[in-house]
Design an enzyme around this catalytic site. Structure first.
Site, short mmCIF file in Angstrom:
data_model
loop_
_atom_site.label_atom_id
_atom_site.label_comp_id
_atom_site.label_asym_id
_atom_site.label_seq_id
_atom_site.Cartn_x
_atom_site.Cartn_y
_atom_site.Cartn_z
N CYS A 91 -9.94 4.36 -11.69
CA CYS A 91 -10.86 3.73 -10.64
C CYS A 91 -12.38 3.53 -11.10
O CYS A 91 -12.42 3.58 -12.35
CB CYS A 91 -11.32 4.56 -9.46
SG CYS A 91 -11.98 6.20 -9.94
N CYS A 94 -14.15 5.64 -13.62
CA CYS A 94 -13.64 5.81 -14.78
C CYS A 94 -14.46 4.92 -15.65
O CYS A 94 -14.96 4.99 -17.00
CB CYS A 94 -12.18 5.63 -15.03
SG CYS A 94 -11.26 6.80 -14.24
N ASP A 476 -12.63 -32.17 3.82
CA ASP A 476 -12.25 -33.65 3.30
C ASP A 476 -11.24 -34.16 4.01
O ASP A 476 -10.34 -33.35 4.72
CB ASP A 476 -12.21 -33.66 1.72
CG ASP A 476 -11.73 -35.03 1.25
OD1 ASP A 476 -12.44 -35.93 1.68
OD2 ASP A 476 -10.50 -35.09 0.65
#
Length: 788
Positions: A91, A94, A476
């Protein structure tokens, strides 16, 4: 080479605009200004190029367009950085520990750690600190570290079954030791007591070693340090059984975290594995097998039925259905033939193809997707940066509170030292920030993986957060809401039938490569009309095309040029005007100086365009069209799709100004596909680019829609909202459980093992909750607001 466009329009036709983007993207900077374009259109082209470059530069400095990803990406070897492969990280906590420990070494100027890729890049002066010392420092923290040479590819480590890893074995041994100690203590409490002491100390030693190594490196407030103090403190005050249970639960929690991290990496590894290791290429009439990594642009690659395509490229021979689900999210195989693009990783279903490779293995579509997803997961969202900063204050604060709880009551109210030290130690465990720190990255990683599987590439948590706040989506038109090429919408004949007129026009147009001419020929073929022979066909540059059919002189061109070639009767003129008001481009047919009919053509909406607009409306999002095409065409497409506000005749600079005005008070997403959209994509809060668009558009945008589906815009917004809701739930779980057990611990209701169980439980709950975003329904369209 001719022009069928109505004279009222000075902007390029949809097909020309799309082709211009492709030519310019290939490096032909001003190819779009010649050929079919008017002089006025040439000015538009130059303006588009200028704005595109300006937009690109602007995009490089806008956090909303994905810059945060670039800033946090791991540098390549050779850029003054050395790389190490680091294993054992589960995680962000760490990564923070490693970053702090290595960053404090003499001569180290920068450290970047990627949990997703299990990699670390470090910039250092090796005359002060050798790279081997950096490796030793990382290993002392309890992680595996392997030096990589500059030219060595960042290979992905082979996953190891959890029970074969050190953490897995540690948890298994801890469970066995805990169970055995409880069993022995049942028959002999005295022996069991000392077994618990031995088990607690021995099982805590790995954590203690990592904790003191981190403390020496300048990171004292790690979870390992809190765990070590709590365990040894519990042993000293005569609670070895609880200390043993704490170590076992913590070791089990680490295994669960490692499993969750492995699941996040597995999705990316599965994607990367779509490209085969070996490929067959054809050279000088001979076929040989080579590693796919050695394929070079220009080589002919063979793909047989059942094979994964080994390189991005263009089909030169053969036609087959390809399964592109992993790249675009499209579940139905698509047909690909000569001159059509194919993606690496696509599966050839039913026939062999010869493909001219256009990219190397390191730059193909799959490699780019993997890189984008990994960089996005490494980039920290604003919420994650806040949580990191909060945890750095929160952890020492709770540790200080634990110390005060252990010391103040015995000194002030004559409390029992063992009781209050026990409660203080429990508070240390409650101070563990793991569940809190993982709450945001776990949700973001799951959302990014989920969106990538659906063909929606999101460049980081910051983009997800911004998308969740979208109030307006600006589109667009050409190549985004529409298919990017014209189609016949109406054939009006003054004399004879419509089929006869279409066959006549098709005969004259058969030799032209103009998009409008190709559309007329395609319509005639689709209707199965008998071919008519034309002769003396000539392209009249910038005006139209002429020829002879059955002795009749035929001219086809735009209304104003047709009027110069022959007489257009009042009835035909009125019909042409009506067609133009509907947004069509008109090709008038003159035979022997007399107008005999007209063909209306228009770039039609994508098949899912209406569904996509309705999905956005269901989310409470307003829609706007910003088009460079003539206002009549833009208005017609807007009406057909029920768009709230359709604007035409806009130059790239006009689109930017419109977006800036909208962005002042609302979150705005811009969706485009061309070079002339790049500036607008950068100006919006978030830019989304169609996967079929130009490379510049995809690079400038924060999101790439690889499946070219308009409905994916709504899916991306819904996923962003679901992610933010998930993050709020995770933070509530992490802090809520800690708040409850902090109170119960101070009042002596709960103890050490409950405290660590609550922390481990919170980590598991947060991880499982985040993994809900991996489910197909996570991006379901329906969330009404970003606070849902």
């Amino acid at each position: 080479m001719h022009d069928h466009r109505p004279q009222a329009s000075a902007t390029p036709s949809p097909a020309e605009e799309h082709k211009r983007d492709q030519d310019a993207n290939a490096g032909h900077d001003h190819a779009c200004c010649g050929g079919h374009a008017h002089a006025e259109a040439a000015e538009t082209c130059d303006q588009g190029h200028n704005d595109e470059h300006a937009g690109h530069a602007h995009g490089a400095s806008c956090a909303s367009d994905g810059r945060a990803v670039a800033d946090t990406a791991l540098p390549e070897a050779g850029d003054g950085y050395r790389r190490l492969r680091v294993s054992g990280m589960d995680c962000a906590s760490c990564a923070n520990t490693i970053r702090t420990a290595v960053g404090g070494m003499e001569g180290v100027s920068d450290v970047r750690v990627s949990v997703t890729r299990e990699m670390m890049s470090v910039s250092l002066d090796e005359t002060k600190t050798p790279l081997a010392a950096v490796r030793d420092r990382v290993e002392s923290l309890g992680y595996g570290a392997e030096l990589l040479t500059e030219d060595e590819p960042a290979r992905r480590p082979v996953p190891i079954a959890w029970w074969r890893t050190f953490k897995g074995l540690h948890a298994i041994v801890g469970g066995a030791a805990t169970a055995l100690s409880f069993a022995v203590s049942h028959f002999s409490p005295q022996v069991g007591h000392w077994m618990f002491v031995a088990a607690a100390i021995l099982l805590a030693l790995p954590f203690a070693r990592r904790a003191f190594a981190a403390a020496r490196a300048g990171a004292p407030f790690t979870i390992e340090m809190l765990m070590t103090i709590a365990v040894f403190g519990a042993v000293l005050i005569g609670e070895p059984a609880e200390a043993t249970v704490v170590v076992f639960l913590f070791a089990s929690g680490e295994v669960l975290e490692a499993y969750a991290a492995g699941r996040a990496r597995a999705g990316i590894q599965a994607l990367a594995s779509l490209v085969p290791d070996r490929a067959f290429i054809e050279e000088n009439g001979l076929v040989r097998e080579i590693p796919a990594s050695e394929i070079r642009p220009g080589q002919i690659v063979l793909a047989r039925p059942g094979d994964h395509v080994a390189a991005d490229g263009t089909v030169v021979e053969g036609r087959a259905h390809l399964d592109e689900a992993a790249i675009t999210g499209e579940s139905v195989p698509v047909s690909r033939g000569p001159k059509e693009k194919v993606f690496a990783g696509s599966i050839v279903v039913d026939a062999a193809l010869r493909i001219r490779a256009e990219k190397t293995a390191s730059d193909n579509t799959i490699a780019r997707i993997v890189q984008l997803v990994e960089e996005a997961q490494d980039a920290k969202a604003p919420a994650e940066r806040f949580i990191d900063a909060f945890s750095r204050i929160y952890t020492p604060l709770v540790a200080a509170l634990g110390l005060l709880v252990a010391v103040i009551p015995p000194l002030v109210i004559d409390g029992d030292w063992d009781t209050w030290i026990y409660r203080g130690l429990a508070l240390l465990l409650i101070g563990c920030p793991c569940a809190l720190v993982i709450s945001v990255p776990a949700a973001v990683a799951s959302a990014l993986s989920s969106s990538a599987r659906a063909g929606i590439l999101v460049k980081g948590g910051v983009i997800l957060e911004t998308i969740a706040k979208a109030d307006v989506v600006a589109f667009d038109k050409t190549g985004t809401l529409t298919k990017g090429k014209p189609a016949v919408t109406e054939v009006h004949a003054v004399e004879g039938g419509a089929a006869e007129l279409l066959a006549l026009a098709s005969a004259i147009e058969a030799g032209s490569n103009h998009p409008l001419a190709e559309a007329i020929v395609a319509e005639a073929k689709a209707k199965g009309l008998a071919s008519v022979i034309a002769s003396s066909v000539k392209a009249l540059a910038g005006r139209g095309v002429s020829g002879l059919v059955d002795g009749r002189a035929i001219f086809i061109g735009a209304p104003r040029f047709a009027a110069e070639e022959g007489k257009i009767g009042p009835a035909l003129a009125d019909r042409i005007k009506t067609m133009q008001q509907a947004g069509n481009t008109i090709a008038v047919i003159i035979a022997d100086g007399v107008g005999i009919g007209a063909i209306a053509l228009r770039d039609e909406p994508r098949d899912d365009a209406r569904q996509g607009i309705e999905a956005l409306r269901a989310l409470g999002v307003e829609t706007v069209m910003l088009s460079g095409d003539n206002p009549a065409t833009a208005a017609a497409i807007g009406r057909a799709l029920s768009i709230d506000d359709a604007r035409g005749g806009l130059l790239p600079a006009d689109k930017v100004e419109a977006l800036k005005a909208m962005s002042q008070k609302r979150g705005v997403v811009m969706v485009g596909d061309g070079i002339n959209d790049a500036a607008a994509l950068a100006a919006a809060s978030v830019g989304m680019a169609m996967g079929s668009g130009t490379g510049l558009a995809r690079e400038t945008a924060g999101v790439a829609l690889m499946g070219n589906r308009v409905v994916d815009v709504a899916r991306a917004i819904a996923l962003g909202r679901a992610t933010m809701a998930n993050i709020r739930q995770n933070v509530a779980i992490a802090l809520g459980l800690k708040a409850v057990f902090l109170i119960t611990t101070v009042f002596g209701i709960t103890g050490l093992w409950i405290a660590v169980f609550a922390d481990t439980g919170a980590t598991v709950l947060v991880t499982l909750n985040a993994m809900r975003l991996l489910l197909p329904r996570a991006g379901a369209i329906g969330a009404k607001s970003p606070t849902a």
